[in-house]
Design a protein around this motif. Sequence first.
Motif, PDB file in Angstrom:
ATOM      1  N   LEU A   1     -24.090  87.908  10.985  1.00  0.00           N
ATOM      2  CA  LEU A   1     -24.347  87.664  12.406  1.00  0.00           C
ATOM      3  C   LEU A   1     -23.848  86.289  12.830  1.00  0.00           C
ATOM      4  N   PHE A   2     -24.041  85.297  11.970  1.00  0.00           N
ATOM      5  CA  PHE A   2     -23.548  83.946  12.284  1.00  0.00           C
ATOM      6  C   PHE A   2     -22.027  83.931  12.367  1.00  0.00           C
ATOM      7  N   ALA A   3     -21.357  84.590  11.417  1.00  0.00           N
ATOM      8  CA  ALA A   3     -19.892  84.613  11.408  1.00  0.00           C
ATOM      9  C   ALA A   3     -19.359  85.322  12.654  1.00  0.00           C
ATOM     10  N   VAL A   4     -20.002  86.425  13.031  1.00  0.00           N
ATOM     11  CA  VAL A   4     -19.561  87.152  14.225  1.00  0.00           C
ATOM     12  C   VAL A   4     -19.777  86.311  15.473  1.00  0.00           C
ATOM     13  N   ALA A   5     -20.931  85.630  15.550  1.00  0.00           N
ATOM     14  CA  ALA A   5     -21.215  84.800  16.724  1.00  0.00           C
ATOM     15  C   ALA A   5     -20.251  83.626  16.810  1.00  0.00           C
ATOM     16  N   ALA A   6     -19.961  82.998  15.666  1.00  0.00           N
ATOM     17  CA  ALA A   6     -19.018  81.874  15.667  1.00  0.00           C
ATOM     18  C   ALA A   6     -17.625  82.337  16.068  1.00  0.00           C
ATOM     19  N   THR A   7     -17.214  83.495  15.574  1.00  0.00           N
ATOM     20  CA  THR A   7     -15.895  84.020  15.928  1.00  0.00           C
ATOM     21  C   THR A   7     -15.812  84.329  17.424  1.00  0.00           C
ATOM     22  N   ALA A   8     -16.856  84.981  17.950  1.00  0.00           N
ATOM     23  CA  ALA A   8     -16.858  85.318  19.375  1.00  0.00           C
ATOM     24  C   ALA A   8     -16.863  84.061  20.238  1.00  0.00           C
ATOM     25  N   ALA A   9     -17.644  83.051  19.824  1.00  0.00           N
ATOM     26  CA  ALA A   9     -17.708  81.814  20.602  1.00  0.00           C
ATOM     27  C   ALA A   9     -16.367  81.095  20.610  1.00  0.00           C
ATOM     28  N   CYS A  10     -15.693  81.072  19.474  1.00  0.00           N
ATOM     29  CA  CYS A  10     -14.395  80.384  19.400  1.00  0.00           C
ATOM     30  C   CYS A  10     -13.318  81.139  20.184  1.00  0.00           C
ATOM     31  N   ILE A  11     -13.338  82.467  20.126  1.00  0.00           N
ATOM     32  CA  ILE A  11     -12.372  83.248  20.906  1.00  0.00           C
ATOM     33  C   ILE A  11     -12.603  83.029  22.400  1.00  0.00           C
ATOM     34  N   ALA A  12     -13.887  83.044  22.798  1.00  0.00           N
ATOM     35  CA  ALA A  12     -14.201  82.805  24.208  1.00  0.00           C
ATOM     36  C   ALA A  12     -13.786  81.406  24.632  1.00  0.00           C
ATOM     37  N   GLY A  13     -13.987  80.423  23.757  1.00  0.00           N
ATOM     38  CA  GLY A  13     -13.580  79.064  24.075  1.00  0.00           C
ATOM     39  C   GLY A  13     -12.072  78.928  24.213  1.00  0.00           C
ATOM     40  N   ALA A  14     -11.327  79.611  23.322  1.00  0.00           N
ATOM     41  CA  ALA A  14      -9.873  79.535  23.398  1.00  0.00           C
ATOM     42  C   ALA A  14      -9.336  80.205  24.660  1.00  0.00           C
ATOM     43  N   ILE A  15     -10.027  81.257  25.143  1.00  0.00           N
ATOM     44  CA  ILE A  15      -9.557  81.969  26.333  1.00  0.00           C
ATOM     45  C   ILE A  15      -9.944  81.232  27.614  1.00  0.00           C
ATOM     46  N   THR A  16     -11.207  80.819  27.703  1.00  0.00           N
ATOM     47  CA  THR A  16     -11.683  80.189  28.944  1.00  0.00           C
ATOM     48  C   THR A  16     -11.358  78.707  29.015  1.00  0.00           C
ATOM     49  N   ASN A  17     -11.158  78.064  27.856  1.00  0.00           N
ATOM     50  CA  ASN A  17     -10.810  76.640  27.780  1.00  0.00           C
ATOM     51  C   ASN A  17     -11.789  75.765  28.576  1.00  0.00           C
ATOM     52  N   PRO A  18     -13.081  75.743  28.181  1.00  0.00           N
ATOM     53  CA  PRO A  18     -14.057  74.937  28.933  1.00  0.00           C
ATOM     54  C   PRO A  18     -13.865  73.436  28.743  1.00  0.00           C
ATOM     55  N   ILE A  19     -13.201  73.040  27.672  1.00  0.00           N
ATOM     56  CA  ILE A  19     -12.947  71.621  27.414  1.00  0.00           C
ATOM     57  C   ILE A  19     -11.443  71.387  27.552  1.00  0.00           C
ATOM     58  N   GLU A  20     -11.045  70.593  28.514  1.00  0.00           N
ATOM     59  CA  GLU A  20      -9.625  70.452  28.841  1.00  0.00           C
ATOM     60  C   GLU A  20      -8.808  69.912  27.675  1.00  0.00           C
ATOM     61  N   ARG A  21      -9.368  69.001  26.910  1.00  0.00           N
ATOM     62  CA  ARG A  21      -8.613  68.371  25.835  1.00  0.00           C
ATOM     63  C   ARG A  21      -8.428  69.290  24.637  1.00  0.00           C
ATOM     64  N   PHE A  22      -9.149  70.392  24.596  1.00  0.00           N
ATOM     65  CA  PHE A  22      -9.051  71.313  23.465  1.00  0.00           C
ATOM     66  C   PHE A  22      -7.876  72.262  23.655  1.00  0.00           C
ATOM     67  N   THR A  23      -7.180  72.541  22.554  1.00  0.00           N
ATOM     68  CA  THR A  23      -6.163  73.588  22.521  1.00  0.00           C
ATOM     69  C   THR A  23      -6.708  74.749  21.684  1.00  0.00           C
ATOM     70  N   TRP A  24      -5.916  75.796  21.557  1.00  0.00           N
ATOM     71  CA  TRP A  24      -6.388  76.919  20.748  1.00  0.00           C
ATOM     72  C   TRP A  24      -6.543  76.519  19.285  1.00  0.00           C
ATOM     73  N   ARG A  25      -5.748  75.537  18.858  1.00  0.00           N
ATOM     74  CA  ARG A  25      -5.894  75.057  17.479  1.00  0.00           C
ATOM     75  C   ARG A  25      -7.227  74.340  17.273  1.00  0.00           C
TER      76      ARG A  25
END
Length: 261
Positions: free
Chosen positions: A33-57
């Motif tokens: 469950l933790f791995a799935v939640a972390a994966t979903a959170a990172c995918i959502a972060g890469a798509i929505t880009n809530p932090i401007e300085r962050f890239t997909w990497r």
Amino acid sequence: SPSLLPRPSSPTPPRTTTSKLRWFLRRNRNAVLFAVAATAACIAGAITNPIERFTWRSWVAIWVTANTLLVLVLDHAPDLVLLVASLTLTLTGCITEEQCWSGFASHGVMAIGSLFIVAKALEEAGTVEGLAGALLGVPSSPFWATAMLCTPTVIFSSVVNDTPVVAMLMPVAERWCGRAGVSPATVLMPLSFAAMLGGTCTIIGTSTNIVVQDRIQRDVERGVDPGFRLGFFTMTPVAVPVAFVGVFLMACLSAAVLPTG
């Protein structure tokens, strides 16, 4: 110490692939469950880009770090886990090949490896066990049991890496507790803390000091002056009093906080 308690035998995994998968999911439900939640959170972060300085990497690096910590908590081989994590970060372009393999050329890593060789030699020769056995007497109370064990531990861990010192002294402490009529639960946790306190007394007492000294040396080589240097005894005037105050506090509190029976 929980590591000394006998572990219950795990059930034999089933043989079919489907049954193996179900068995794994049942035994590691929270981890999955933790791995799935972390994966979903990172995918959502890469798509929505809530932090401007962050890239997909950046999100890939967070995902690799979270899952690496998870796999380490599940008690898999650390060397293999960290190697896979480093290769993943390299293949995704999060770090360069030079950064990936720079640890193998680090003076700090070589120094830590050398200290473990020295510690293993002392363990095989029985040097630390012999000295500890000669220094330990018969305690009259849990206070003196903790103090008598932690004091030589601080001394040993100041000149030998603290992790091997704990590994070498644990069986000595258990045998000594059996002879002295003291519960091992009273002294094993203070033993670990005393080794950490002693490790801060010199630069070779703990891996952390060696890593910091290596980073300072790299900064100096790049022309960046950190404003101070770490010598062998740089932290000793502060660390030694702190270590023995810590031993005194552990001796006072061990009987009240830790089990004595």
